[in-house]
Design a protein around this motif. Structure first.
Motif, PDB file in Angstrom:
ATOM      1  N   GLN A  77      54.817  39.127  24.334  1.00  0.00           N
ATOM      2  CA  GLN A  77      53.616  38.408  23.915  1.00  0.00           C
ATOM      3  C   GLN A  77      53.578  36.969  24.435  1.00  0.00           C
ATOM      4  O   GLN A  77      52.634  36.237  24.148  1.00  0.00           O
ATOM      5  CB  GLN A  77      53.527  38.396  22.387  1.00  0.00           C
ATOM      6  CG  GLN A  77      53.622  39.774  21.754  1.00  0.00           C
ATOM      7  CD  GLN A  77      52.575  40.733  22.268  1.00  0.00           C
ATOM      8  OE1 GLN A  77      51.415  40.355  22.419  1.00  0.00           O
ATOM      9  NE2 GLN A  77      52.973  41.971  22.534  1.00  0.00           N
ATOM     10  N   MET A  78      54.599  36.547  25.174  1.00  0.00           N
ATOM     11  CA  MET A  78      54.623  35.182  25.674  1.00  0.00           C
ATOM     12  C   MET A  78      53.403  34.917  26.554  1.00  0.00           C
ATOM     13  O   MET A  78      53.110  35.681  27.481  1.00  0.00           O
ATOM     14  CB  MET A  78      55.903  34.930  26.481  1.00  0.00           C
ATOM     15  CG  MET A  78      56.020  33.492  26.991  1.00  0.00           C
ATOM     16  SD  MET A  78      57.590  33.176  27.835  1.00  0.00           S
ATOM     17  CE  MET A  78      57.408  34.158  29.334  1.00  0.00           C
ATOM     18  N   ASP A  79      52.679  33.885  26.265  1.00  0.00           N
ATOM     19  CA  ASP A  79      51.488  33.504  27.025  1.00  0.00           C
ATOM     20  C   ASP A  79      51.898  32.458  28.060  1.00  0.00           C
ATOM     21  O   ASP A  79      52.117  31.291  27.731  1.00  0.00           O
ATOM     22  CB  ASP A  79      50.427  32.936  26.078  1.00  0.00           C
ATOM     23  CG  ASP A  79      49.089  32.700  26.769  1.00  0.00           C
ATOM     24  OD1 ASP A  79      49.088  32.514  28.003  1.00  0.00           O
ATOM     25  OD2 ASP A  79      48.071  32.699  26.070  1.00  0.00           O
ATOM     26  N   LEU A  80      51.996  32.875  29.316  1.00  0.00           N
ATOM     27  CA  LEU A  80      52.449  31.960  30.363  1.00  0.00           C
ATOM     28  C   LEU A  80      51.509  30.775  30.522  1.00  0.00           C
ATOM     29  O   LEU A  80      51.946  29.658  30.813  1.00  0.00           O
ATOM     30  CB  LEU A  80      52.560  32.710  31.698  1.00  0.00           C
ATOM     31  CG  LEU A  80      53.889  33.434  31.968  1.00  0.00           C
ATOM     32  CD1 LEU A  80      53.830  34.148  33.296  1.00  0.00           C
ATOM     33  CD2 LEU A  80      55.050  32.465  31.937  1.00  0.00           C
ATOM     34  N   TYR A  81      50.210  31.007  30.343  1.00  0.00           N
ATOM     35  CA  TYR A  81      49.257  29.899  30.459  1.00  0.00           C
ATOM     36  C   TYR A  81      49.569  28.805  29.437  1.00  0.00           C
ATOM     37  O   TYR A  81      49.582  27.606  29.771  1.00  0.00           O
ATOM     38  CB  TYR A  81      47.824  30.403  30.252  1.00  0.00           C
ATOM     39  CG  TYR A  81      47.293  31.241  31.385  1.00  0.00           C
ATOM     40  CD1 TYR A  81      46.823  30.641  32.550  1.00  0.00           C
ATOM     41  CD2 TYR A  81      47.282  32.627  31.297  1.00  0.00           C
ATOM     42  CE1 TYR A  81      46.348  31.416  33.590  1.00  0.00           C
ATOM     43  CE2 TYR A  81      46.798  33.403  32.331  1.00  0.00           C
ATOM     44  CZ  TYR A  81      46.326  32.798  33.483  1.00  0.00           C
ATOM     45  OH  TYR A  81      45.868  33.557  34.517  1.00  0.00           O
ATOM     46  N   ALA A 323      54.733  32.324  46.682  1.00  0.00           N
ATOM     47  CA  ALA A 323      53.470  32.276  45.948  1.00  0.00           C
ATOM     48  C   ALA A 323      52.322  32.881  46.746  1.00  0.00           C
ATOM     49  O   ALA A 323      52.386  33.026  47.964  1.00  0.00           O
ATOM     50  CB  ALA A 323      53.148  30.828  45.582  1.00  0.00           C
ATOM     51  N   HIS A 324      51.256  33.204  46.041  1.00  0.00           N
ATOM     52  CA  HIS A 324      50.026  33.700  46.645  1.00  0.00           C
ATOM     53  C   HIS A 324      49.427  32.593  47.524  1.00  0.00           C
ATOM     54  O   HIS A 324      49.574  31.406  47.212  1.00  0.00           O
ATOM     55  CB  HIS A 324      49.039  34.091  45.540  1.00  0.00           C
ATOM     56  CG  HIS A 324      47.823  34.804  46.012  1.00  0.00           C
ATOM     57  ND1 HIS A 324      46.741  34.142  46.571  1.00  0.00           N
ATOM     58  CD2 HIS A 324      47.503  36.130  46.023  1.00  0.00           C
ATOM     59  CE1 HIS A 324      45.800  35.028  46.872  1.00  0.00           C
ATOM     60  NE2 HIS A 324      46.249  36.242  46.562  1.00  0.00           N
ATOM     61  N   PRO A 325      48.728  32.937  48.617  1.00  0.00           N
ATOM     62  CA  PRO A 325      48.126  31.895  49.472  1.00  0.00           C
ATOM     63  C   PRO A 325      47.252  30.909  48.709  1.00  0.00           C
ATOM     64  O   PRO A 325      47.244  29.704  49.023  1.00  0.00           O
ATOM     65  CB  PRO A 325      47.305  32.708  50.484  1.00  0.00           C
ATOM     66  CG  PRO A 325      48.047  34.000  50.597  1.00  0.00           C
ATOM     67  CD  PRO A 325      48.590  34.270  49.226  1.00  0.00           C
ATOM     68  N   LEU A 326      46.504  31.387  47.701  1.00  0.00           N
ATOM     69  CA  LEU A 326      45.670  30.463  46.936  1.00  0.00           C
ATOM     70  C   LEU A 326      46.509  29.546  46.045  1.00  0.00           C
ATOM     71  O   LEU A 326      46.113  28.404  45.785  1.00  0.00           O
ATOM     72  CB  LEU A 326      44.659  31.237  46.083  1.00  0.00           C
ATOM     73  CG  LEU A 326      43.545  31.942  46.875  1.00  0.00           C
ATOM     74  CD1 LEU A 326      42.595  32.675  45.930  1.00  0.00           C
ATOM     75  CD2 LEU A 326      42.758  30.935  47.727  1.00  0.00           C
ATOM     76  N   ILE A 349      49.532  23.312  37.949  1.00  0.00           N
ATOM     77  CA  ILE A 349      48.278  23.831  38.501  1.00  0.00           C
ATOM     78  C   ILE A 349      48.545  25.030  39.408  1.00  0.00           C
ATOM     79  O   ILE A 349      47.894  26.079  39.299  1.00  0.00           O
ATOM     80  CB  ILE A 349      47.538  22.716  39.265  1.00  0.00           C
ATOM     81  CG1 ILE A 349      47.120  21.610  38.292  1.00  0.00           C
ATOM     82  CG2 ILE A 349      46.325  23.272  40.006  1.00  0.00           C
ATOM     83  CD1 ILE A 349      46.526  20.401  38.937  1.00  0.00           C
ATOM     84  N   SER A 350      49.512  24.890  40.286  1.00  0.00           N
ATOM     85  CA  SER A 350      49.840  25.986  41.191  1.00  0.00           C
ATOM     86  C   SER A 350      50.361  27.196  40.419  1.00  0.00           C
ATOM     87  O   SER A 350      50.012  28.351  40.727  1.00  0.00           O
ATOM     88  CB  SER A 350      50.890  25.520  42.204  1.00  0.00           C
ATOM     89  OG  SER A 350      51.248  26.562  43.078  1.00  0.00           O
ATOM     90  N   ALA A 351      51.181  26.966  39.386  1.00  0.00           N
ATOM     91  CA  ALA A 351      51.743  28.070  38.604  1.00  0.00           C
ATOM     92  C   ALA A 351      50.663  28.804  37.826  1.00  0.00           C
ATOM     93  O   ALA A 351      50.709  30.039  37.695  1.00  0.00           O
ATOM     94  CB  ALA A 351      52.821  27.546  37.659  1.00  0.00           C
ATOM     95  N   MET A 352      49.694  28.072  37.302  1.00  0.00           N
ATOM     96  CA  MET A 352      48.613  28.734  36.570  1.00  0.00           C
ATOM     97  C   MET A 352      47.754  29.587  37.503  1.00  0.00           C
ATOM     98  O   MET A 352      47.305  30.673  37.132  1.00  0.00           O
ATOM     99  CB  MET A 352      47.765  27.703  35.830  1.00  0.00           C
ATOM    100  CG  MET A 352      48.434  27.170  34.573  1.00  0.00           C
ATOM    101  SD  MET A 352      47.347  26.225  33.483  1.00  0.00           S
ATOM    102  CE  MET A 352      47.251  24.689  34.396  1.00  0.00           C
ATOM    103  N   VAL A 353      47.532  29.102  38.723  1.00  0.00           N
ATOM    104  CA  VAL A 353      46.805  29.912  39.708  1.00  0.00           C
ATOM    105  C   VAL A 353      47.605  31.172  40.034  1.00  0.00           C
ATOM    106  O   VAL A 353      47.054  32.278  40.121  1.00  0.00           O
ATOM    107  CB  VAL A 353      46.521  29.089  40.982  1.00  0.00           C
ATOM    108  CG1 VAL A 353      45.939  29.973  42.075  1.00  0.00           C
ATOM    109  CG2 VAL A 353      45.584  27.933  40.675  1.00  0.00           C
ATOM    110  N   ALA A 355      49.816  32.698  38.139  1.00  0.00           N
ATOM    111  CA  ALA A 355      49.802  33.612  37.002  1.00  0.00           C
ATOM    112  C   ALA A 355      48.469  34.335  36.878  1.00  0.00           C
ATOM    113  O   ALA A 355      48.419  35.491  36.435  1.00  0.00           O
ATOM    114  CB  ALA A 355      50.105  32.840  35.720  1.00  0.00           C
ATOM    115  N   ALA A 356      47.380  33.674  37.283  1.00  0.00           N
ATOM    116  CA  ALA A 356      46.056  34.307  37.212  1.00  0.00           C
ATOM    117  C   ALA A 356      45.880  35.355  38.304  1.00  0.00           C
ATOM    118  O   ALA A 356      45.287  36.412  38.074  1.00  0.00           O
ATOM    119  CB  ALA A 356      44.963  33.249  37.319  1.00  0.00           C
ATOM    120  N   LEU A 357      46.408  35.068  39.481  1.00  0.00           N
ATOM    121  CA  LEU A 357      46.218  35.982  40.610  1.00  0.00           C
ATOM    122  C   LEU A 357      47.193  37.152  40.570  1.00  0.00           C
ATOM    123  O   LEU A 357      46.866  38.260  41.016  1.00  0.00           O
ATOM    124  CB  LEU A 357      46.382  35.215  41.929  1.00  0.00           C
ATOM    125  CG  LEU A 357      45.328  34.137  42.193  1.00  0.00           C
ATOM    126  CD1 LEU A 357      45.706  33.324  43.426  1.00  0.00           C
ATOM    127  CD2 LEU A 357      43.951  34.774  42.386  1.00  0.00           C
TER     128      LEU A 357
END
Length: 413
Positions: A77-81, A323-326, A349-353, A355-357
């Motif tokens: 249940q850990m929320d990375l965001y 990491a993802h290109p974005l 900022i980069s980590a949140m992107v 985690a989203a992608l």
């Protein structure tokens, strides 16, 4: 306040186990020291609960650790965001390292970390006795430990933690028994805790005081017996805490609630590193402004250096993290703008992107503790890769700021 002897013969499982008895305020505390990964400690806990009648059972756990033991799947249940946004990435990473250390011992000796605490909790439930969770939260302890040491010691701690993750050597059985002479946290930080008085105080001594205050606080709620005999409480703790806790039970004064409140506070961080970083950035931007004043092309060149070096090294950190290109693009854009958004690192900022992608899957959480023990796992596990991306982008940004500042100052003056 006094030490007492048991009234009946102890079971075989309790022989040679660290055990002390202290009477204070009409309560007899039976303090059993354990090793957190030891079959003998599990047997000792079960034996003493079966052998004696207790009015309550206390364990060296905080509510969050007790919950994670009761429900290992809660980790999913850990929320990375939220972890990233609330600035808890370092604490989560440190907790993962500690669990990796525990798991290595458990895999080698076939006992789950904290099995003796589970036995105590199960015993309290089976006998319908109150369960007291008396330890300070791990996050508070780690914060206070981190803030208590110098910058150089912090770097040594970080390096030691990283090294411990990939240490695949077996732990000798005699070393397991030596864990009875020290706390598990001290075991994970053994080299540093033994040589640093502030670190030892945060990891061990403060928790002795905190747990004693919590015991006194809970014991104050016990109604006295009609015949005047003391109430009896079993205290199951790591044996490294036993001498200090017994001494605190015999000598501690002051209101327990107030003591807990003081020891729960996180010391304010030193201000000079922030002022130093701010001064450096202001000096760099003042130099860029001066360069534009002297010659627009010189100013443009200085600004390009700032963007390319900070953004480029931050992006390089994201690339190394796979990491993802974005996410790489986010690192490149966020790093040069860091001075305009204090408190929000480019790595976040980069980590949140990232985690989203590349949203972590259930399997990533299930295998996280195993994966981080192997260097490849940091790239194949999506949760670990988000954490790795955060740290490498932050490191690249900081390196870029200093290198860019050096080149800008040299080119202008």
């Amino acid at each position: 306040m006094s030490a007492v002897a048991p009234t009946t013969a102890e079971p075989d499982a309790l022989r040679e186990q660290p055990l002390e008895r202290v009477i204070r305020d009409h309560v007899e505390y039976v303090v059993l020291g354990t090793a957190h990964v030891s079959p003998a400690s599990v047997a000792a806990v079960k034996a003493i609960i079966e052998h004696e009648a207790f009015d309550a059972i206390a364990v060296e756990l905080c509510p969050s650790r007790a919950q994670s033991m009761r429900d290992p799947e809660a980790f999913r249940q850990m929320d990375l965001y939220q972890v990233i946004r609330q600035g808890k990435t370092g604490l989560v990473a440190a907790s993962l390292v500690l669990s990796s250390f525990q798991k290595r011992l458990a895999d080698q000796y076939g006992v789950q970390p904290g099995a003796e605490m589970l036995a105590a909790m199960d015993g309290a439930a089976a006998q319908q006795r109150p369960l007291w969770l008396v330890d300070r939260t791990v996050s508070t302890t780690l914060r206070r430990a981190w803030r208590s040491v110098s910058w150089w010691q912090r770097m040594g701690l970080a390096g030691g933690l990283v090294g411990s993750i990939f240490d695949r050597s077996e732990v000798a059985e005699q070393d397991i028994e030596q864990l009875k002479q020290r706390d598990l946290l001290e075991g994970a930080f053994s080299e540093f805790a033994s040589n640093s008085e502030p670190l030892y105080r945060s990891l061990i001594a403060e928790r002795d005081s905190y747990m004693t205050a919590r015991l006194r606080e809970e014991a104050g709620q016990l109604a006295p017996r009609a015949d005047g005999t003391p109430r009896k409480v079993l205290v199951v703790i790591g044996a490294g805490h036993l001498p200090g806790l017994v001494k605190q039970l015999q000598t501690q004064t002051g209101a327990p609630a107030q003591l807990c409140q003081q020891l729960d506070q996180t010391p304010a961080p030193a201000r000079w590193p922030k002022w130093l970083a701010l001064g450096l950035v202001l000096a760099i931007f003042a130099t860029i402004g001066y360069a534009f004043y002297r010659n627009p092309s010189l100013g443009t060149h200085a600004l390009e250096q700032w963007i390319l070096l900070t953004g480029g090294l931050a992006a390089a950190g994201a690339i190394v993290a796979g990491a993802h290109p974005l996410s790489i693009l986010a690192a490149f854009v966020a790093a040069p703008l860091k001075p305009f958004r204090p408190g929000i690192p480019s790595g976040a900022i980069s980590a949140m992107v990232e985690a989203a992608l590349r949203r972590p899957r259930v399997g990533d959480f299930d295998t996280l503790r195993d994966d981080i023990g192997h260097w490849k796992g940091w790239w194949t596990n999506r949760v670990a890769r988000v954490l790795l991306n955060f740290f490498l982008v932050c490191f690249g940004t900081i390196a870029g700021e200093y290198i860019a500042g050096f080149h800008i100052l040299r080119s202008v003056f």
